[in-house]
Design an enzyme around this catalytic site. Structure first.
Site, PDB file in Angstrom:
ATOM      1  N   GLU A  46      52.789  67.249  63.634  1.00 31.17           N
ATOM      2  CA  GLU A  46      52.724  67.869  62.303  1.00 31.17           C
ATOM      3  C   GLU A  46      53.827  68.911  62.079  1.00 31.17           C
ATOM      4  O   GLU A  46      54.043  69.334  60.945  1.00 31.17           O
ATOM      5  CB  GLU A  46      51.346  68.514  62.105  1.00 31.17           C
ATOM      6  CG  GLU A  46      50.217  67.490  62.052  1.00 31.17           C
ATOM      7  CD  GLU A  46      48.835  68.125  62.104  1.00 31.17           C
ATOM      8  OE1 GLU A  46      47.906  67.568  61.511  1.00 31.17           O
ATOM      9  OE2 GLU A  46      48.668  69.189  62.750  1.00 31.17           O
ATOM     10  N   GLY A 112      41.079  63.408  57.444  1.00 33.37           N
ATOM     11  CA  GLY A 112      40.321  62.201  57.121  1.00 33.37           C
ATOM     12  C   GLY A 112      39.965  62.244  55.635  1.00 33.37           C
ATOM     13  O   GLY A 112      39.533  63.290  55.127  1.00 33.37           O
ATOM     14  N   VAL A 189      35.695  63.644  62.602  1.00 33.12           N
ATOM     15  CA  VAL A 189      34.642  62.880  61.929  1.00 33.12           C
ATOM     16  C   VAL A 189      34.999  61.394  61.933  1.00 33.12           C
ATOM     17  O   VAL A 189      36.057  61.005  61.445  1.00 33.12           O
ATOM     18  CB  VAL A 189      34.440  63.386  60.476  1.00 33.12           C
ATOM     19  CG1 VAL A 189      33.354  62.578  59.773  1.00 33.12           C
ATOM     20  CG2 VAL A 189      34.097  64.875  60.468  1.00 33.12           C
ATOM     21  N   MET A 209      40.110  70.039  60.745  1.00 39.34           N
ATOM     22  CA  MET A 209      39.533  70.902  61.772  1.00 39.34           C
ATOM     23  C   MET A 209      40.068  72.340  61.814  1.00 39.34           C
ATOM     24  O   MET A 209      39.720  73.084  62.722  1.00 39.34           O
ATOM     25  CB  MET A 209      39.712  70.232  63.148  1.00 39.34           C
ATOM     26  CG  MET A 209      39.042  68.868  63.198  1.00 39.34           C
ATOM     27  SD  MET A 209      39.294  67.978  64.753  1.00 39.34           S
ATOM     28  CE  MET A 209      38.359  68.959  65.891  1.00 39.34           C
ATOM     29  N   GLU A 210      40.931  72.717  60.867  1.00 38.34           N
ATOM     30  CA  GLU A 210      41.478  74.097  60.907  1.00 38.34           C
ATOM     31  C   GLU A 210      41.469  74.823  59.562  1.00 38.34           C
ATOM     32  O   GLU A 210      41.407  76.070  59.531  1.00 38.34           O
ATOM     33  CB  GLU A 210      42.945  74.108  61.401  1.00 38.34           C
ATOM     34  CG  GLU A 210      43.172  73.575  62.785  1.00 38.34           C
ATOM     35  CD  GLU A 210      43.240  72.048  62.836  1.00 38.34           C
ATOM     36  OE1 GLU A 210      43.518  71.423  61.786  1.00 38.34           O
ATOM     37  OE2 GLU A 210      42.990  71.479  63.912  1.00 38.34           O
ATOM     38  N   ASP A 233      43.287  58.722  57.981  1.00 36.07           N
ATOM     39  CA  ASP A 233      42.140  57.824  58.200  1.00 36.07           C
ATOM     40  C   ASP A 233      41.093  58.136  57.152  1.00 36.07           C
ATOM     41  O   ASP A 233      41.313  58.983  56.293  1.00 36.07           O
ATOM     42  CB  ASP A 233      41.590  58.041  59.625  1.00 36.07           C
ATOM     43  CG  ASP A 233      41.125  59.473  59.821  1.00 36.07           C
ATOM     44  OD1 ASP A 233      39.956  59.763  59.577  1.00 36.07           O
ATOM     45  OD2 ASP A 233      41.959  60.336  60.216  1.00 36.07           O
TER      46      ASP A 233
HETATM   47  N1  ADE Z   1      42.099  64.950  61.089  1.00 34.02           N
HETATM   48  C1  ADE Z   1      42.532  63.710  60.804  1.00 34.02           C
HETATM   49  N2  ADE Z   1      41.482  62.869  60.679  1.00 34.02           N
HETATM   50  C2  ADE Z   1      40.369  63.591  60.889  1.00 34.02           C
HETATM   51  C3  ADE Z   1      39.004  63.280  60.911  1.00 34.02           C
HETATM   52  N3  ADE Z   1      38.565  62.048  60.680  1.00 34.02           N
HETATM   53  N4  ADE Z   1      38.125  64.279  61.170  1.00 34.02           N
HETATM   54  C4  ADE Z   1      38.563  65.532  61.416  1.00 34.02           C
HETATM   55  N5  ADE Z   1      39.849  65.881  61.417  1.00 34.02           N
HETATM   56  C5  ADE Z   1      40.756  64.923  61.149  1.00 34.02           C
END
Ligand code: ADE
Length: 268
Positions: A46, A112, A189, A209-210, A233
């Protein structure tokens, strides 16, 4: 005579050492006093494009995190990779805010997609962020609570959201750029059921996640921020595979939008 020349040599050496430390401190102080845009990500893929494109002046390591000080697209910046998750995100941005003169924080990375609106490689510009895993555990399971700051949703700077949105639209077109809530938690997730809950409960359009941790710290420091994410995703049962296939491309896309944003921002 010998004592005298030793004394002179000693004095000269002391002067040289003093001069060198003064120059070093001055250079370091200069970098720390220059107003800079802070750019943070969680992972190597990233920030790699940003670091390759930046003109680096120095690297300051604090708490195990490298802060790359220099310019990017004509702007004074500090770039760092905090590491994954809310704890490292919060620690990384806190050290950045404590050690540099940061005018605004831009978080770039991947996420995600939540819901039907976003597809893989679309961009989400967060209008606000929420910690989806903050709450209470009861005998009948997890109950989300808003925590101790505001209503639990942390708003991004409207000005930065607009700048990021325009930059993203100019690169991938408005059909692929969305503004909305990002839900943050310390979990990758990969569950249809959980991602549906994120949509129903928070009206979220992406999860990662941040972001909310960065947001909360920036709010405490009264520093404007925005979080931008490219979808790697759909946070569903296929998320691990899609993430592996698309993660690098998504990370690069998000970085290119940051650079577009910086290029379009007049230098101070
Ligand atoms: N970063 C990228 N995809 C993610 C996901 N599915 N869950 C949490 N963080 C992510």
């Amino acid at each position: 005579m010998r004592i005298r020349s030793r004394f002179v040599a000693g004095m000269l050496l002391t002067l040289i050492v003093c001069f060198m430390s003064f120059t070093l401190c001055w250079a370091e102080g200069e970098n720390k006093d220059t107003p800079r845009i802070g750019i943070i990500s969680a992972m190597d893929n990233e920030i790699s494009l940003l670091l390759d494109s930046a003109e680096e002046e120095e690297v300051v390591t604090i708490g195990g995190v490298d802060y790359h000080v220099g310019t990017l697209c004509g702007q004074d910046v500090v770039i760092c990779k905090s590491g994954i998750g809310k704890v490292l995100g919060a620690a990384g941005v806190t050290a950045m805010l404590n050690n540099f003169d940061i005018t605004e924080v831009l978080f770039t990375g991947i996420a995600g997609g939540v819901g039907d609106k976003t597809h893989v490689l679309d961009m989400v510009i967060a209008t606000d962020l929420v910690q989806h895993d903050f709450g209470e555990i009861h005998a009948d399971g997890f109950k989300w609570t808003k925590g101790y700051v505001g209503d639990g949703y942390y708003p991004c700077s409207e000005e930065l959201v607009d700048q990021a949105y325009s930059a993203a639209v100019s690169i991938i077109g408005e059909d692929h750029v969305f503004k909305g809530t990002i839900a943050t938690g310390d979990q990758f997730v990969a569950s249809e059921e959980y991602v549906n809950w994120l949509q129903d409960k928070f009206d979220a359009i992406a999860c990662e996640m941040e972001g909310a941790a960065i947001a909360l710290v920036c709010m405490q420091y009264d520093t404007p921020f925005v979080v931008i994410r490219a979808m790697s995703d759909k946070a569903d049962g296929l998320a691990n595979k899609t993430y592996n296939d698309m993660g690098d491309r998504a990370a690069e896309l998000s970085s290119s939008i940051i650079m577009k944003m910086l290029g379009d921002t007049p230098s101070a």
